[in-house]
Design a protein around this motif. Structure first.
Motif, PDB file in Angstrom:
ATOM      1  N   ALA A 128       0.967  -1.194  -0.105  1.00 50.36           N
ATOM      2  CA  ALA A 128       0.016   0.123  -0.046  1.00 50.36           C
ATOM      3  C   ALA A 128       0.894   1.058   0.137  1.00 50.36           C
ATOM      4  O   ALA A 128       0.441   2.331  -0.467  1.00 50.36           O
ATOM      5  N   GLY A 180       0.823  12.323  -9.252  1.00 47.52           N
ATOM      6  CA  GLY A 180       0.591  11.368  -8.328  1.00 47.52           C
ATOM      7  C   GLY A 180      -0.556  11.830  -7.558  1.00 47.52           C
ATOM      8  O   GLY A 180      -1.305  12.568  -7.874  1.00 47.52           O
ATOM      9  N   GLY A 181      -0.812  10.968  -6.556  1.00 46.47           N
ATOM     10  CA  GLY A 181      -2.111  10.984  -5.753  1.00 46.47           C
ATOM     11  C   GLY A 181      -2.234  12.522  -5.012  1.00 46.47           C
ATOM     12  O   GLY A 181      -3.198  13.071  -4.615  1.00 46.47           O
ATOM     13  N   THR A 182      -1.125  12.659  -4.288  1.00 42.93           N
ATOM     14  CA  THR A 182      -1.116  13.878  -3.683  1.00 42.93           C
ATOM     15  C   THR A 182      -1.577  15.090  -4.366  1.00 42.93           C
ATOM     16  O   THR A 182      -2.399  16.035  -4.068  1.00 42.93           O
ATOM     17  N   ASP A 184      -5.352  15.036  -5.124  1.00 42.08           N
ATOM     18  CA  ASP A 184      -6.192  15.361  -4.062  1.00 42.08           C
ATOM     19  C   ASP A 184      -6.001  16.936  -3.946  1.00 42.08           C
ATOM     20  O   ASP A 184      -7.004  17.397  -3.605  1.00 42.08           O
ATOM     21  N   HIS A 198      -6.542  10.566   3.800  1.00 48.99           N
ATOM     22  CA  HIS A 198      -5.367  10.587   3.870  1.00 48.99           C
ATOM     23  C   HIS A 198      -4.948  11.997   3.950  1.00 48.99           C
ATOM     24  O   HIS A 198      -5.668  12.963   3.737  1.00 48.99           O
ATOM     25  N   ALA A 212      -3.201  14.115   2.238  1.00 45.22           N
ATOM     26  CA  ALA A 212      -3.233  14.587   1.066  1.00 45.22           C
ATOM     27  C   ALA A 212      -4.580  15.526   1.039  1.00 45.22           C
ATOM     28  O   ALA A 212      -4.505  16.500   0.546  1.00 45.22           O
ATOM     29  N   MET A 214     -12.812   9.048   0.708  1.00 48.55           N
ATOM     30  CA  MET A 214     -12.020   8.092   0.126  1.00 48.55           C
ATOM     31  C   MET A 214     -12.808   6.938  -0.303  1.00 48.55           C
ATOM     32  O   MET A 214     -13.829   6.740   0.242  1.00 48.55           O
ATOM     33  N   ASN A 222      -6.343   3.790   3.318  1.00 50.41           N
ATOM     34  CA  ASN A 222      -5.115   3.308   3.209  1.00 50.41           C
ATOM     35  C   ASN A 222      -4.562   2.583   4.193  1.00 50.41           C
ATOM     36  O   ASN A 222      -3.568   1.810   4.185  1.00 50.41           O
ATOM     37  N   ASP A 235     -10.735   9.968  -3.253  1.00 53.33           N
ATOM     38  CA  ASP A 235      -9.357   9.537  -3.268  1.00 53.33           C
ATOM     39  C   ASP A 235      -9.644   8.122  -3.296  1.00 53.33           C
ATOM     40  O   ASP A 235      -9.655   7.264  -2.382  1.00 53.33           O
ATOM     41  N   VAL A 254      -6.847   6.369  -4.375  1.00 55.04           N
ATOM     42  CA  VAL A 254      -5.468   6.026  -4.572  1.00 55.04           C
ATOM     43  C   VAL A 254      -5.140   4.576  -4.009  1.00 55.04           C
ATOM     44  O   VAL A 254      -4.476   3.713  -4.731  1.00 55.04           O
ATOM     45  N   GLN A 255      -5.892   4.124  -3.038  1.00 58.08           N
ATOM     46  CA  GLN A 255      -5.603   2.631  -2.635  1.00 58.08           C
ATOM     47  C   GLN A 255      -6.462   1.703  -3.325  1.00 58.08           C
ATOM     48  O   GLN A 255      -6.424   0.436  -3.662  1.00 58.08           O
ATOM     49  N   SER A 289      -3.236   7.094  -8.311  1.00 60.08           N
ATOM     50  CA  SER A 289      -1.620   7.069  -8.090  1.00 60.08           C
ATOM     51  C   SER A 289      -1.102   5.810  -8.769  1.00 60.08           C
ATOM     52  O   SER A 289      -1.421   4.679  -8.178  1.00 60.08           O
ATOM     53  N   HIS A 297       2.123   4.602  -8.648  1.00 59.05           N
ATOM     54  CA  HIS A 297       2.823   3.599  -7.816  1.00 59.05           C
ATOM     55  C   HIS A 297       2.342   2.531  -7.012  1.00 59.05           C
ATOM     56  O   HIS A 297       3.006   2.030  -6.298  1.00 59.05           O
ATOM     57  N   LYS A 298       0.842   3.063  -6.734  1.00 57.52           N
ATOM     58  CA  LYS A 298       0.190   1.879  -5.944  1.00 57.52           C
ATOM     59  C   LYS A 298      -0.181   0.733  -6.573  1.00 57.52           C
ATOM     60  O   LYS A 298      -0.512  -0.413  -6.089  1.00 57.52           O
TER      61      LYS A 298
HETATM   62  N1  PLP Z   1      -3.965   8.921  -0.929  1.00 56.53           N
HETATM   63  C1  PLP Z   1      -4.029   7.610  -0.294  1.00 56.53           C
HETATM   64  C2  PLP Z   1      -5.225   7.021   0.087  1.00 56.53           C
HETATM   65  C3  PLP Z   1      -2.626   7.143  -0.266  1.00 56.53           C
HETATM   66  O1  PLP Z   1      -2.596   6.032   0.468  1.00 56.53           O
HETATM   67  C4  PLP Z   1      -1.471   8.040  -0.619  1.00 56.53           C
HETATM   68  C5  PLP Z   1      -0.231   7.637  -0.589  1.00 56.53           C
HETATM   69  O2  PLP Z   1       0.032   6.723   0.119  1.00 56.53           O
HETATM   70  C6  PLP Z   1      -1.598   9.194  -1.430  1.00 56.53           C
HETATM   71  C7  PLP Z   1      -3.288   9.835  -1.276  1.00 56.53           C
HETATM   72  C8  PLP Z   1      -0.693   9.968  -1.744  1.00 56.53           C
HETATM   73  O3  PLP Z   1      -0.115   9.470  -2.972  1.00 56.53           O
HETATM   74  P1  PLP Z   1       1.299   9.856  -3.766  1.00 56.53           P
HETATM   75  O4  PLP Z   1       2.065   9.066  -2.881  1.00 56.53           O
HETATM   76  O5  PLP Z   1       1.113   9.398  -5.173  1.00 56.53           O
HETATM   77  O6  PLP Z   1       1.133  11.422  -3.716  1.00 56.53           O
END
Ligand code: PLP
Length: 396
Positions: free
Chosen positions: A8, A68-70, A73, A104, A106, A158, A162, A187, A189-190, A210, A212-213
């Motif tokens: 994760a 990416g995710g951040t 968001d 998260h 973010a 979300m 996460n 979100d 991302v997970q 994102s 890289h997940k």
């Molecule tokens: N949102 C969630 C739920 C996450 O788990 C993460 C990263 O762990 C992020 C956002 C941030 O994503 P990124 O690492 O791509 O910026």
């Protein structure tokens, strides 16, 4: 024998995605340039965008590529609030935001920044002990008069948490918010690549992913945003990506994102069963080693490879350290800032004690996980817990 049980945090890069990235990275030409090189790179970006959209039930025009995710968001939460604030500048009450207590950072810290620096009315929806957003509380927040709660720019909940992997009741959230004309961002991302996602059917206005997940290299993600989801850009420049995400588009990243997402979505149902089986084996093994363990969100529908537990009388940090020394990579529930592991905010939000929050351990499985990884972790866990208990006894 080692085991990587921190998927994760970052999933291993898929070889096909790494190859696609390397191949496109060698292409000459800025995708915004009009010459042939630029057009070739642009075509790669647009084909990748179409694939990403199709895999997530979205339209290509709804895919805004990000780092990416951040970033996705931040763009959704801050961008939507700023657009709403610009449209309501003449009203006395600044716009509001709703986020859940287990978002998260973010999302949560973007919302908190809007509250502290821009005067946004921030409403935090609590979660139940099952680890899912409390729909009654959310309905109560939404029912408050606009003069009190402010006009809600966006409600951000979300898709799956996460730490626990708990899948949130998004259809109900979308329905509740929709009844008040409020757009919902999620979100995911997970969730992306781990559970099916159909953006159009979800009723969401925006959704973050994102790379890289799920097997793309770090540095690429996307915000899916409906055309009517109004956002102000907080990044200024060349006006790429519908004018809300200026900056040269990462063609190699876009290609790798599409390749990794396609592979994850293709294997999704078989992987879900396999990972849930491995996760259950790990959970049962931990219960046998530490019968007083508390499993978080065990009653909720969870992502198949996520497991968050608290072991009384221990602390996350020494356990993770001891596991690491034995070659097993796991994590604490909470984000680790500058190498210091704090209490899990998700455990606290779900009604856990400080003690439980400070002893949270997160194991997350993915594509490369095997039964041997589970056995390796279970083999060294008794010693790791024993060491942590001894450290704690020493402090007391
Ligand atoms: N949102 C969630 C739920 C996450 O788990 C993460 C990263 O762990 C992020 C956002 C941030 O994503 P990124 O690492 O791509 O910026």
């Amino acid at each position: 024998m080692g085991a990587y049980l921190d998927h994760a945090a970052t999933a291993p890069v898929l070889p096909e995605a790494a190859d696609a990235f390397a191949r496109v990275a060698r292409e000459l030409g800025n995708p915004s340039a009009v010459h042939g090189y630029g057009r070739t790179t642009r075509r790669i970006v647009e084909e990748s965008r179409e694939e990403i959209a199709a895999l997530l039930g979205a339209e290509a025009a709804e895919v805004i590529l990000t780092s990416g995710g951040t970033e996705a968001d931040n763009l959704a939460v801050i961008g939507a609030w700023q657009a709403c604030a610009a449209g309501t500048a003449d009203t006395a009450v600044p716009p509001g935001l709703i986020v859940s207590a287990i978002e998260h950072p973010a999302v949560l810290e973007s919302a908190e920044w809007l509250a502290s620096d821009r005067g946004a009315r921030l409403h935090i929806a609590p979660v139940t002990t099952a680890g899912t957003v409390d729909l009654d509380a959310l309905a109560g927040l939404l029912a408050r008069p606009e003069s009190e709660r402010g006009r809600i720019a966006v409600c951000s909940i979300m898709w799956a948490n996460n730490e626990t992997g708990a899948i949130q009741p998004l259809p109900a959230v979308v329905e509740l918010a929709g009844a008040h004309g409020i757009a919902v961002h999620s979100d995911a991302v997970q969730a992306a690549g781990r559970v099916p996602i159909d953006f159009a059917a979800s009723g969401l206005a925006a959704l973050s992913i994102s790379g890289h997940k799920f097997g793309a290299p770090v540095g690429v993600g996307a915000l899916l945003a409906r055309r009517d989801f109004d956002m102000r850009s907080h990044q200024h420049g060349g006006g790429q990506e519908r004018g809300v995400r200026s900056g040269t588009v990462n063609a190699a990243g876009a290609r790798a994102l599409a390749v990794a997402l396609a592979a994850a979505v293709h294997d999704l149902s078989t992987e879900a069963d396999r990972l849930a089986g491995l996760r259950d084996r790990l959970e049962a093994g931990i219960r046998a080693i530490a019968p007083d363990v508390r499993v978080w969100a065990g009653e909720a529908e969870r992502l198949p490879g996520h497991l968050l537990v608290s072991v009384p009388g221990t602390r996350s940090e020494p356990v993770i350290f001891a596991l690491d020394m034995a070659g097993v990579a796991a994590s604490a529930g909470s984000a680790c800032h500058a190498g210091v592991v704090g209490a899990s905010p998700v455990v606290l939000a779900a009604g856990g004690t400080e003690e439980e929050a400070r002893s949270a351990l997160r194991f997350t499985l993915g594509r490369t996980s095997t039964a041997a990884d589970i056995d390796a972790a279970l083999a060294v866990l008794p010693d790791a817990l024993g060491r942590a208990r001894a450290v704690l006894e020493g402090i007391r």
